[in-house]
Motif scaffolding. Structure first.
Motif, PDB file in Angstrom:
ATOM      1  N   PHE A 291      -3.611   8.683   1.071  1.00  0.00           N
ATOM      2  CA  PHE A 291      -3.992   7.644   0.115  1.00  0.00           C
ATOM      3  C   PHE A 291      -5.152   6.810   0.647  1.00  0.00           C
ATOM      4  CE2 PHE A 291      -3.611   3.161  -1.136  1.00  0.00           C
ATOM      5  CZ  PHE A 291      -3.726   3.265  -2.516  1.00  0.00           C
ATOM      6  N   LYS A 292      -5.061   6.373   1.908  1.00  0.00           N
ATOM      7  CA  LYS A 292      -6.119   5.549   2.498  1.00  0.00           C
ATOM      8  C   LYS A 292      -7.444   6.310   2.543  1.00  0.00           C
ATOM      9  CE  LYS A 292      -3.275   2.541   5.423  1.00  0.00           C
ATOM     10  NZ  LYS A 292      -2.912   2.174   6.808  1.00  0.00           N
ATOM     11  N   ARG A 293      -7.383   7.575   2.910  1.00  0.00           N
ATOM     12  CA  ARG A 293      -8.595   8.392   2.989  1.00  0.00           C
ATOM     13  C   ARG A 293      -9.216   8.572   1.600  1.00  0.00           C
ATOM     14  NH1 ARG A 293      -6.430  12.045   5.578  1.00  0.00           N
ATOM     15  NH2 ARG A 293      -5.976  13.574   3.965  1.00  0.00           N
ATOM     16  N   HIS A 294      -8.372   8.885   0.622  1.00  0.00           N
ATOM     17  CA  HIS A 294      -8.846   9.082  -0.745  1.00  0.00           C
ATOM     18  C   HIS A 294      -9.415   7.781  -1.311  1.00  0.00           C
ATOM     19  CE1 HIS A 294      -8.622  11.818  -4.317  1.00  0.00           C
ATOM     20  NE2 HIS A 294      -8.800  10.672  -4.949  1.00  0.00           N
ATOM     21  N   PHE A 295      -8.755   6.670  -1.015  1.00  0.00           N
ATOM     22  CA  PHE A 295      -9.194   5.366  -1.506  1.00  0.00           C
ATOM     23  C   PHE A 295     -10.573   5.017  -0.955  1.00  0.00           C
ATOM     24  CE2 PHE A 295      -9.638   0.858  -1.859  1.00  0.00           C
ATOM     25  CZ  PHE A 295      -8.878   0.473  -2.954  1.00  0.00           C
ATOM     26  N   THR A 296     -10.755   5.208   0.340  1.00  0.00           N
ATOM     27  CA  THR A 296     -12.021   4.862   0.979  1.00  0.00           C
ATOM     28  C   THR A 296     -13.172   5.687   0.419  1.00  0.00           C
ATOM     29  OG1 THR A 296     -10.846   4.261   3.017  1.00  0.00           O
ATOM     30  CG2 THR A 296     -13.205   4.654   3.197  1.00  0.00           C
ATOM     31  N   ILE A 297     -12.922   6.953   0.114  1.00  0.00           N
ATOM     32  CA  ILE A 297     -13.942   7.804  -0.496  1.00  0.00           C
ATOM     33  C   ILE A 297     -14.285   7.292  -1.900  1.00  0.00           C
ATOM     34  CG2 ILE A 297     -14.391  10.125  -1.413  1.00  0.00           C
ATOM     35  CD1 ILE A 297     -12.673  11.214   0.905  1.00  0.00           C
TER      36      ILE A 297
ATOM     37  N   SER B 178       0.819  10.732   0.683  1.00  0.00           N
ATOM     38  CA  SER B 178       1.222  10.046   1.903  1.00  0.00           C
ATOM     39  C   SER B 178       0.303   8.850   2.097  1.00  0.00           C
ATOM     40  CB  SER B 178       1.128  10.982   3.108  1.00  0.00           C
ATOM     41  OG  SER B 178      -0.232  11.294   3.380  1.00  0.00           O
ATOM     42  N   LEU B 179       0.708   7.898   2.940  1.00  0.00           N
ATOM     43  CA  LEU B 179      -0.106   6.707   3.145  1.00  0.00           C
ATOM     44  C   LEU B 179      -1.469   7.058   3.740  1.00  0.00           C
ATOM     45  CD1 LEU B 179      -0.357   3.667   2.986  1.00  0.00           C
ATOM     46  CD2 LEU B 179       0.773   3.501   5.227  1.00  0.00           C
ATOM     47  N   SER B 180      -1.491   7.990   4.684  1.00  0.00           N
ATOM     48  CA  SER B 180      -2.763   8.359   5.326  1.00  0.00           C
ATOM     49  C   SER B 180      -3.701   9.053   4.333  1.00  0.00           C
ATOM     50  CB  SER B 180      -2.509   9.267   6.528  1.00  0.00           C
ATOM     51  OG  SER B 180      -1.817  10.447   6.138  1.00  0.00           O
TER      52      SER B 180
ATOM     53  N   LEU C 158       0.826  -1.213   0.000  1.00  0.00           N
ATOM     54  CA  LEU C 158       0.000   0.000   0.000  1.00  0.00           C
ATOM     55  C   LEU C 158       0.860   1.262   0.000  1.00  0.00           C
ATOM     56  CD1 LEU C 158      -2.993  -0.564   2.452  1.00  0.00           C
ATOM     57  CD2 LEU C 158      -3.017  -0.474  -0.045  1.00  0.00           C
ATOM     58  N   GLU C 159       1.920   1.251   0.807  1.00  0.00           N
ATOM     59  CA  GLU C 159       2.795   2.421   0.905  1.00  0.00           C
ATOM     60  C   GLU C 159       3.430   2.734  -0.441  1.00  0.00           C
ATOM     61  OE1 GLU C 159       6.106   1.844   3.447  1.00  0.00           O
ATOM     62  OE2 GLU C 159       6.667   3.952   3.494  1.00  0.00           O
TER      63      GLU C 159
END
Length: 278
Positions: free
Chosen positions: A212-218, A208-210, A198-199
């Motif tokens: 990316f995770k937020r954007h992915f979940t949306i 950044s990883l955080s 993921l990183e």
């Protein structure tokens, strides 16, 4: 792993006034998936060793018989020793200003192909070997004419490659000045079945990883780890059902470092062990 800003890390002064820079890169140990922020377009004339570069939507591997022209951006580099105890390549960086000046002087105002990529593979030949030798002979740092010499050498190699690869190289050069950025979803979809973490995918998205995770979940309405795991396990199951591959052939591409962890995840998802699929 820290991000390397290239060519800044190689520059003694604060800037490259001519927009051109030659650097001899050598190392004596393998480097795997190094994070690189490439701020200038760059020739990588590989002379000893092997190189692989992961881009946002693909990857390319070359040996010492080939070289690469790379578009500026965030890439993952793997550089490996071959039969020698050293890895060596000559890097030739050029700014967008230098590229635009060259294109205006020598090429037509063509539109880059819609499926332009971040790299161009160059087959090394006698002319390129001679060109690299001439760069090595020039004392570019100490000469008062260094900027002019380097501009001539840049024009020389670009004209030679235009003559060698013709329209394909011309279209590629024009694609380098495109300001389009790969859409977020395109990066994700291109790496679903890769073994990137993921990183590493986040880095290719320039996030950044955080973030990316937020954007992915949306975007996908699901956490990226679970989404990718489900996709990769389903792909592994489909391959096993074809009957041509064994679990030991697919676990790496499913994103697992060992067969045991893959088997556990596979059984948790499908209720059977991957070895039970005939």
């Amino acid at each position: 792993m820290p991000i390397e800003n290239i060519p800044e890390v190689y520059i003694k002064e604060k800037e490259v006034n001519s927009g051109l820079l030659v650097y001899d890169f050598k190392m004596t140990s393998d480097v795997v998936k190094s994070k690189v922020n490439l701020s200038m377009n760059m020739f990588s004339f590989l002379q000893v060793g092997k190189k692989q570069v992961h881009f946002s939507d693909t990857s390319i591997a070359v040996n010492s018989q080939q070289s690469l022209l790379l578009k500026k951006g965030n890439w993952l580099w793997t550089e490996l020793l071959d039969t020698e105890t050293i890895y060596y390549c000559k890097l030739f960086f050029f700014s967008e200003e230098q590229l635009l000046k060259f294109l205006k002087k020598h090429t037509k105002n063509v539109q880059p192909a819609a499926n332009d990529v971040a790299y161009f593979v160059i087959e090394n030949d006698d002319y390129i070997v001679s060109f690299l030798n001439s760069l090595s002979i020039l004392n570019l740092e100490n000469s008062s004419y260094s900027a002019n010499l380097l501009e001539i050498k840049f024009e020389e190699i670009m004209l030679y490659l235009l003559a060698k690869y013709k329209a394909a190289f011309e279209y590629y050069l024009h694609s380098l000045i495109s300001k389009e950025v790969s859409p977020f979803k395109n990066v994700i979809e291109s790496n679903v079945y890769s073994n990137l973490k993921l990183e590493e995918i986040a880095f290719l998205c320039n996030m950044s990883l955080s973030t990316f995770k937020r954007h992915f979940t949306i975007e996908y309405k699901e956490a990226p780890g679970k989404w990718l795991q489900d996709k990769r396990l389903q792909r592994a199951k489909d391959l096993l059902l074809e009957g041509l591959l064994k679990p030991s052939d697919v676990y790496l591409d499913a994103g697992y470092n060992n067969l045991s962890n893959f088997s556990i995840a596979f059984k948790n998802k499908f209720g059977i062990s991957p070895t039970d699929i005939s």
